[in-house]
Design a protein around this motif. Structure first.
Motif, PDB file in Angstrom:
ATOM      1  N   ILE A 139      18.911   8.730   1.151  1.00  0.00           N
ATOM      2  CA  ILE A 139      18.257   8.379  -0.105  1.00  0.00           C
ATOM      3  C   ILE A 139      17.716   9.640  -0.763  1.00  0.00           C
ATOM      4  CG2 ILE A 139      16.333   7.096  -1.139  1.00  0.00           C
ATOM      5  CD1 ILE A 139      16.579   5.152   1.280  1.00  0.00           C
ATOM      6  N   PHE A 140      17.923   9.781  -2.063  1.00  0.00           N
ATOM      7  CA  PHE A 140      17.431  10.935  -2.800  1.00  0.00           C
ATOM      8  C   PHE A 140      15.942  10.729  -3.077  1.00  0.00           C
ATOM      9  CE2 PHE A 140      16.806  13.758  -6.426  1.00  0.00           C
ATOM     10  CZ  PHE A 140      17.622  14.846  -6.115  1.00  0.00           C
ATOM     11  N   SER A 141      15.118  11.716  -2.723  1.00  0.00           N
ATOM     12  CA  SER A 141      13.668  11.573  -2.854  1.00  0.00           C
ATOM     13  C   SER A 141      13.118  12.472  -3.954  1.00  0.00           C
ATOM     14  CB  SER A 141      12.975  11.896  -1.525  1.00  0.00           C
ATOM     15  OG  SER A 141      13.299  13.204  -1.098  1.00  0.00           O
ATOM     16  N   ILE A 142      12.267  11.883  -4.814  1.00  0.00           N
ATOM     17  CA  ILE A 142      11.613  12.597  -5.905  1.00  0.00           C
ATOM     18  C   ILE A 142      10.108  12.372  -5.772  1.00  0.00           C
ATOM     19  CG2 ILE A 142      11.384  12.853  -8.415  1.00  0.00           C
ATOM     20  CD1 ILE A 142      14.198  11.595  -8.667  1.00  0.00           C
ATOM     21  N   ILE A 143       9.331  13.443  -5.777  1.00  0.00           N
ATOM     22  CA  ILE A 143       7.876  13.363  -5.648  1.00  0.00           C
ATOM     23  C   ILE A 143       7.236  13.782  -6.964  1.00  0.00           C
ATOM     24  CG2 ILE A 143       5.865  14.057  -4.317  1.00  0.00           C
ATOM     25  CD1 ILE A 143       8.059  12.638  -2.682  1.00  0.00           C
ATOM     26  N   ASP A 144       6.291  12.985  -7.440  1.00  0.00           N
ATOM     27  CA  ASP A 144       5.531  13.287  -8.659  1.00  0.00           C
ATOM     28  C   ASP A 144       4.184  13.883  -8.251  1.00  0.00           C
ATOM     29  OD1 ASP A 144       3.953  13.307 -10.930  1.00  0.00           O
ATOM     30  OD2 ASP A 144       4.327  11.224 -11.489  1.00  0.00           O
ATOM     31  N   VAL A 145       3.949  15.141  -8.658  1.00  0.00           N
ATOM     32  CA  VAL A 145       2.702  15.827  -8.278  1.00  0.00           C
ATOM     33  C   VAL A 145       1.774  16.034  -9.466  1.00  0.00           C
ATOM     34  CG1 VAL A 145       3.816  16.977  -6.326  1.00  0.00           C
ATOM     35  CG2 VAL A 145       3.713  18.144  -8.552  1.00  0.00           C
ATOM     36  N   VAL A 192      11.093   7.231  -5.686  1.00  0.00           N
ATOM     37  CA  VAL A 192      10.181   8.033  -6.499  1.00  0.00           C
ATOM     38  C   VAL A 192       8.765   7.743  -6.013  1.00  0.00           C
ATOM     39  CG1 VAL A 192       9.378   8.584  -8.820  1.00  0.00           C
ATOM     40  CG2 VAL A 192      11.757   7.870  -8.473  1.00  0.00           C
ATOM     41  N   ALA A 193       8.102   8.752  -5.498  1.00  0.00           N
ATOM     42  CA  ALA A 193       6.769   8.563  -4.926  1.00  0.00           C
ATOM     43  C   ALA A 193       5.766   9.463  -5.624  1.00  0.00           C
ATOM     44  CB  ALA A 193       6.781   8.869  -3.430  1.00  0.00           C
ATOM     45  N   MET A 194       4.652   8.891  -6.073  1.00  0.00           N
ATOM     46  CA  MET A 194       3.559   9.693  -6.594  1.00  0.00           C
ATOM     47  C   MET A 194       2.770  10.262  -5.421  1.00  0.00           C
ATOM     48  SD  MET A 194       2.097   7.578  -9.874  1.00  0.00           S
ATOM     49  CE  MET A 194       1.152   9.000 -10.447  1.00  0.00           C
ATOM     50  N   HIS A 195       2.531  11.550  -5.443  1.00  0.00           N
ATOM     51  CA  HIS A 195       1.718  12.146  -4.388  1.00  0.00           C
ATOM     52  C   HIS A 195       0.306  11.563  -4.432  1.00  0.00           C
ATOM     53  CE1 HIS A 195       0.071  16.072  -2.378  1.00  0.00           C
ATOM     54  NE2 HIS A 195       0.148  15.085  -1.526  1.00  0.00           N
ATOM     55  N   ASP A 237       0.834  -1.198   0.000  1.00  0.00           N
ATOM     56  CA  ASP A 237       0.000   0.000   0.000  1.00  0.00           C
ATOM     57  C   ASP A 237       0.875   1.257   0.000  1.00  0.00           C
ATOM     58  OD1 ASP A 237      -1.821   2.028   0.391  1.00  0.00           O
ATOM     59  OD2 ASP A 237      -2.481   1.345   2.369  1.00  0.00           O
ATOM     60  N   PRO A 238       0.851   2.058  -1.091  1.00  0.00           N
ATOM     61  CA  PRO A 238       1.691   3.265  -1.125  1.00  0.00           C
ATOM     62  C   PRO A 238       1.153   4.386  -0.246  1.00  0.00           C
ATOM     63  CG  PRO A 238       0.356   3.139  -3.103  1.00  0.00           C
ATOM     64  CD  PRO A 238       0.102   1.868  -2.347  1.00  0.00           C
ATOM     65  N   GLY A 239      -0.045   4.206   0.323  1.00  0.00           N
ATOM     66  CA  GLY A 239      -0.585   5.192   1.233  1.00  0.00           C
ATOM     67  C   GLY A 239      -0.199   4.967   2.676  1.00  0.00           C
ATOM     68  N   ASP A 240       0.533   3.884   2.951  1.00  0.00           N
ATOM     69  CA  ASP A 240       0.911   3.501   4.313  1.00  0.00           C
ATOM     70  C   ASP A 240       2.409   3.735   4.501  1.00  0.00           C
ATOM     71  OD1 ASP A 240       1.413   2.338   6.753  1.00  0.00           O
ATOM     72  OD2 ASP A 240       0.436   0.429   6.285  1.00  0.00           O
ATOM     73  N   ILE A 241       2.787   4.598   5.417  1.00  0.00           N
ATOM     74  CA  ILE A 241       4.201   4.901   5.619  1.00  0.00           C
ATOM     75  C   ILE A 241       4.979   3.664   6.050  1.00  0.00           C
ATOM     76  CG2 ILE A 241       3.904   5.619   8.015  1.00  0.00           C
ATOM     77  CD1 ILE A 241       6.326   7.080   5.353  1.00  0.00           C
ATOM     78  N   ALA A 242       4.319   2.704   6.688  1.00  0.00           N
ATOM     79  CA  ALA A 242       5.008   1.476   7.091  1.00  0.00           C
ATOM     80  C   ALA A 242       5.525   0.718   5.880  1.00  0.00           C
ATOM     81  CB  ALA A 242       4.066   0.589   7.911  1.00  0.00           C
ATOM     82  N   VAL A 249      -5.164   7.107  -4.372  1.00  0.00           N
ATOM     83  CA  VAL A 249      -4.484   6.974  -3.086  1.00  0.00           C
ATOM     84  C   VAL A 249      -3.386   8.030  -2.972  1.00  0.00           C
ATOM     85  CG1 VAL A 249      -2.924   5.497  -1.744  1.00  0.00           C
ATOM     86  CG2 VAL A 249      -4.996   4.546  -2.768  1.00  0.00           C
ATOM     87  N   VAL A 250      -3.330   8.691  -1.820  1.00  0.00           N
ATOM     88  CA  VAL A 250      -2.322   9.704  -1.541  1.00  0.00           C
ATOM     89  C   VAL A 250      -1.173   9.076  -0.751  1.00  0.00           C
ATOM     90  CG1 VAL A 250      -1.844  11.870  -0.331  1.00  0.00           C
ATOM     91  CG2 VAL A 250      -4.019  11.560  -1.533  1.00  0.00           C
ATOM     92  N   SER A 251       0.042   9.287  -1.224  1.00  0.00           N
ATOM     93  CA  SER A 251       1.213   8.832  -0.471  1.00  0.00           C
ATOM     94  C   SER A 251       1.589   9.881   0.571  1.00  0.00           C
ATOM     95  CB  SER A 251       2.405   8.615  -1.409  1.00  0.00           C
ATOM     96  OG  SER A 251       2.172   7.549  -2.294  1.00  0.00           O
ATOM     97  N   PRO A 252       2.083   9.460   1.741  1.00  0.00           N
ATOM     98  CA  PRO A 252       2.504  10.395   2.791  1.00  0.00           C
ATOM     99  C   PRO A 252       3.888  10.970   2.449  1.00  0.00           C
ATOM    100  CG  PRO A 252       2.844   8.148   3.527  1.00  0.00           C
ATOM    101  CD  PRO A 252       2.201   8.045   2.178  1.00  0.00           C
ATOM    102  N   VAL A 253       3.910  11.895   1.513  1.00  0.00           N
ATOM    103  CA  VAL A 253       5.175  12.291   0.901  1.00  0.00           C
ATOM    104  C   VAL A 253       6.134  12.982   1.868  1.00  0.00           C
ATOM    105  CG1 VAL A 253       4.320  12.320  -1.471  1.00  0.00           C
ATOM    106  CG2 VAL A 253       4.044  14.351  -0.047  1.00  0.00           C
ATOM    107  N   ALA A 254       5.623  13.787   2.781  1.00  0.00           N
ATOM    108  CA  ALA A 254       6.525  14.434   3.740  1.00  0.00           C
ATOM    109  C   ALA A 254       7.219  13.389   4.610  1.00  0.00           C
ATOM    110  CB  ALA A 254       5.755  15.430   4.606  1.00  0.00           C
ATOM    111  N   GLU A 255       6.469  12.375   5.021  1.00  0.00           N
ATOM    112  CA  GLU A 255       7.047  11.310   5.846  1.00  0.00           C
ATOM    113  C   GLU A 255       8.026  10.464   5.028  1.00  0.00           C
ATOM    114  OE1 GLU A 255       3.897  12.109   5.626  1.00  0.00           O
ATOM    115  OE2 GLU A 255       3.024  12.299   7.624  1.00  0.00           O
ATOM    116  N   ILE A 256       7.693  10.213   3.763  1.00  0.00           N
ATOM    117  CA  ILE A 256       8.609   9.465   2.891  1.00  0.00           C
ATOM    118  C   ILE A 256       9.910  10.239   2.724  1.00  0.00           C
ATOM    119  CG2 ILE A 256       8.971   8.627   0.542  1.00  0.00           C
ATOM    120  CD1 ILE A 256       5.891   8.183   0.420  1.00  0.00           C
TER     121      ILE A 256
END
Length: 350
Positions: A172-178, A146-149, A127-132, A156-163
């Protein structure tokens, strides 16, 4: 606010997740920003065109946060992602790109080709919506996440700030797709503290095709450069390349101008209305169809009808414009949709 946009003549328009309706002022402002410089100074219109692309960057910063200098126009999300990946250095023991198997396929295609640069793509099915889930997959061999917002097929919304926080703590380098959230969900790149962000103006930003963008707060050195990636594009010394001091180093060769002139109108229109206002309107219209809690969801109602063909026929007969992904109907309500639109949809779904 409905009158601000060019609406189709009949039936509910439910495709903002695919292509948002453009503002009525877009034609006039496009004429002024693109054609007028060409007609008034043929062959010498670049200074005004470049000023127009700076307006685009400024509008993005105003809506999504950060400094204008850290925003760069891009043709699309795929190009933006590859530009970012090409500027990273990987090692054999830390080279994985991690993303959800529910991410938009184009992102996965780019990551697969980036294996030529030494990366390895790793998809996960949780589940990409679960930070666990993200906590589990961001292991010591991961170089990039790479996380889709918002996920296009499920909303489904990913918890991007927590990711981003997890990634930062683990190097780890983080990229968010909005692409599916800009214009419908609040975004603040500085609050998120991700390393980079990619997106498009085509959907909820109502800016038309061809106006992608990236934001990056690091001095990466991308491989796919061109003369507009140069510190001084008009120096014209083939032996001397210097990266631009800001995000324009991701720009590449001769840029398109027209898409960004057009998209700026959409961004400023959305900013003028207010994303929070648009989101409240979206939630109110969806609630007329489905009163369940929308926490953790984007702006699109992803609906699985009992009888797909019958439901699609009803929506089509009512003049609805929508789309289907597998067993899911995607129905998006923007600020230009009305309570009547929602009630028509509710009747069709019933």
């Amino acid at each position: 606010m409905i009158d601000l946009f060019e609406r189709p003549p009949s039936g509910p328009y439910l495709l903002s997740h695919s292509a948002g309706l453009m503002p009525k002022t877009a034609r006039r402002e496009f004429e002024a920003g693109f054609f007028d410089p060409w007609l008034s100074q043929p062959g010498e219109s670049w200074p005004k065109w470049l000023a127009a692309t700076d307006d685009f960057r400024s509008a993005l910063a105003g809506l999504l946060g950060g400094r204008m200098a850290d925003w760069c126009p891009q043709p699309n999300v795929s190009t933006a992602l590859f530009s970012l990946l090409s500027g990273l250095t990987v090692t054999p023991d830390r080279n994985a790109i991690v993303m959800s198997s529910h991410a938009f396929p184009s992102l996965g295609f780019v990551a697969q080709m980036a294996e030529r640069l030494g990366f390895r793509l790793r998809l996960f099915d949780g589940d990409p919506g679960d930070i666990a889930t993200w906590d589990e997959v961001l292991t010591a061999d991961v170089a990039v996440v790479v996380a889709m917002h918002v996920h296009s097929n499920t909303s489904v919304v990913s918890p991007v700030a927590e990711i981003a926080a997890l990634a930062r703590a683990r190097g780890i380098f983080s990229i968010i797709d909005v692409a599916q959230s800009a214009g419908i969900l609040p975004i603040d790149v500085m609050a998120w503290q991700a390393d980079a962000l990619v997106g498009s103006c085509l959907k909820w930003l109502c800016g038309g095709p061809g106006a992608g963008f990236l934001w990056c707060r690091h001095d990466l050195k991308p491989l796919n450069v061109g003369w507009f990636s140069h510190d001084n594009p008009f120096e014209f010394d083939i032996r001397g390349f210097r990266y631009a001091p800001d995000a324009r180093r991701f720009w590449g060769g001769t840029p398109s101008v027209a898409p960004y002139v057009l998209a700026t109108t959409g961004i400023r229109t959305i900013a003028g209305i207010g994303v929070e206002t648009i989101l409240r309107h979206n939630r109110a219209l969806i609630a007329r169809i489905d009163p369940s809690d929308r926490t953790g969801k984007g702006g699109t109602l992803c609906y699985r009808p009992v009888d797909m063909e019958k439901t699609m026929t009803a929506l089509t007969d009512a003049g609805g414009r929508f789309d289907r992904r597998g067993d899911v109907l995607r129905l998006s309500f923007h600020i230009y949709n009305t309570e009547d639109d929602a009630d028509i949809v509710a009747g069709c779904l019933a």
